[in-house]
Design an enzyme around this catalytic site. Structure first.
Site, PDB file in Angstrom:
ATOM      1  N   VAL A  11       1.721 -68.008 -10.425  1.00 27.20           N
ATOM      2  CA  VAL A  11       0.691 -68.063  -9.383  1.00 27.20           C
ATOM      3  C   VAL A  11      -0.373 -66.997  -9.634  1.00 27.20           C
ATOM      4  CG1 VAL A  11       0.250 -67.939  -6.909  1.00 27.20           C
ATOM      5  CG2 VAL A  11       2.373 -68.959  -7.736  1.00 27.20           C
ATOM      6  N   TYR A  12       0.071 -65.772  -9.836  1.00 26.79           N
ATOM      7  CA  TYR A  12      -0.868 -64.676 -10.091  1.00 26.79           C
ATOM      8  C   TYR A  12      -1.666 -64.928 -11.365  1.00 26.79           C
ATOM      9  CZ  TYR A  12      -2.573 -60.020 -11.281  1.00 26.79           C
ATOM     10  OH  TYR A  12      -3.372 -58.957 -11.628  1.00 26.79           O
ATOM     11  N   ALA A  13      -0.974 -65.306 -12.434  1.00 28.38           N
ATOM     12  CA  ALA A  13      -1.660 -65.529 -13.707  1.00 28.38           C
ATOM     13  C   ALA A  13      -2.720 -66.617 -13.577  1.00 28.38           C
ATOM     14  CB  ALA A  13      -0.647 -65.899 -14.790  1.00 28.38           C
TER      15      ALA A  13
END
Length: 215
Positions: free
Chosen positions: A82-84
């Site tokens: 998600v962050y990436a």
């Protein structure tokens, strides 16, 4: 945000979009609301803030915009999809926006540090955090600034403050003590010392030199 900046400084030369939060771990375990909050801050807020400062920079004919990305934007990191993904989106945003605004003299780029010691790491998978600590790959925020500017973070901030003070010394008749506090120094002695280190003269001498040169 921009009106408050212009009220204090009169113009905006450099804008750093450094907002961000973190959701790590397996996608199946991520809370939908947490995903929404992270994407809103990491992507939407960055885009909207950059959009808001562009008209001012276009009118002035130039400016620099820096966006904080991440190494996670450059290769698949399976422990933080998600962050990436949010940082991959930001890299695309920077690359495409750059091609739109360069004709106005505006430069936009990103910095992609690895794991930096901040509150975001509290959500890191424990095994990855320990691995990063053991390998020495965690860095301080001040190290990122030093790598990018060639100065320590404190030196960089002081130089920016002194440059702002120079403009006020030339363009206003404010007292030097007033300018000292306006640009962020907490006492006049420190302001004078830093000004001398960077400009090779006192603020008063700088003002007199400018008055003699430009009448």
């Amino acid at each position: 945000m921009l009106p408050q900046i212009l009220d204090k400084t009169g113009q905006l030369d450099i804008f750093h979009a450094n907002a961000g939060t973190y959701v790590g771990g397996d996608l199946v375990d991520a809370e939908p609301d947490a995903i929404d909050r992270m994407l809103n801050l990491n992507v939407n807020v960055v885009m909207k803030n950059v959009r808001d400062v562009l008209p001012h920079m276009i009118e002035r004919g130039g400016g620099d915009i820096i966006v904080t990305s991440s190494l996670a934007a450059h290769f698949p990191t399976p422990w933080e999809p998600v962050y990436a993904s949010s940082k991959w989106a930001i890299n695309c945003f920077v690359q495409t926006t750059r091609r739109q605004v360069f004709k106005h003299g505006i430069r936009i780029g990103s910095v992609s540090p690895g794991p930096v010691i901040t509150a975001l790491l509290s959500d890191w998978p424990q095994e990855k955090l320990q691995e990063a600590k053991d390998s020495g790959s965690l860095i301080e925020a001040s190290e990122v600034a030093e790598r990018k500017t060639g100065n320590t973070f404190t030196d960089f901030v002081n130089r920016m403050r002194v440059n702002r003070a120079c403009m006020l010394l030339m363009e206003t008749d404010q007292y030097i003590s007033t300018i000292c506090y306006a640009v962020g120094f907490n006492n006049v002695a420190n302001f004078n010392r830093r000004f001398m280190e960077i400009k090779g003269m006192t603020p008063g001498e700088f003002r007199k030199q400018g008055q003699a040169r430009f009448g």
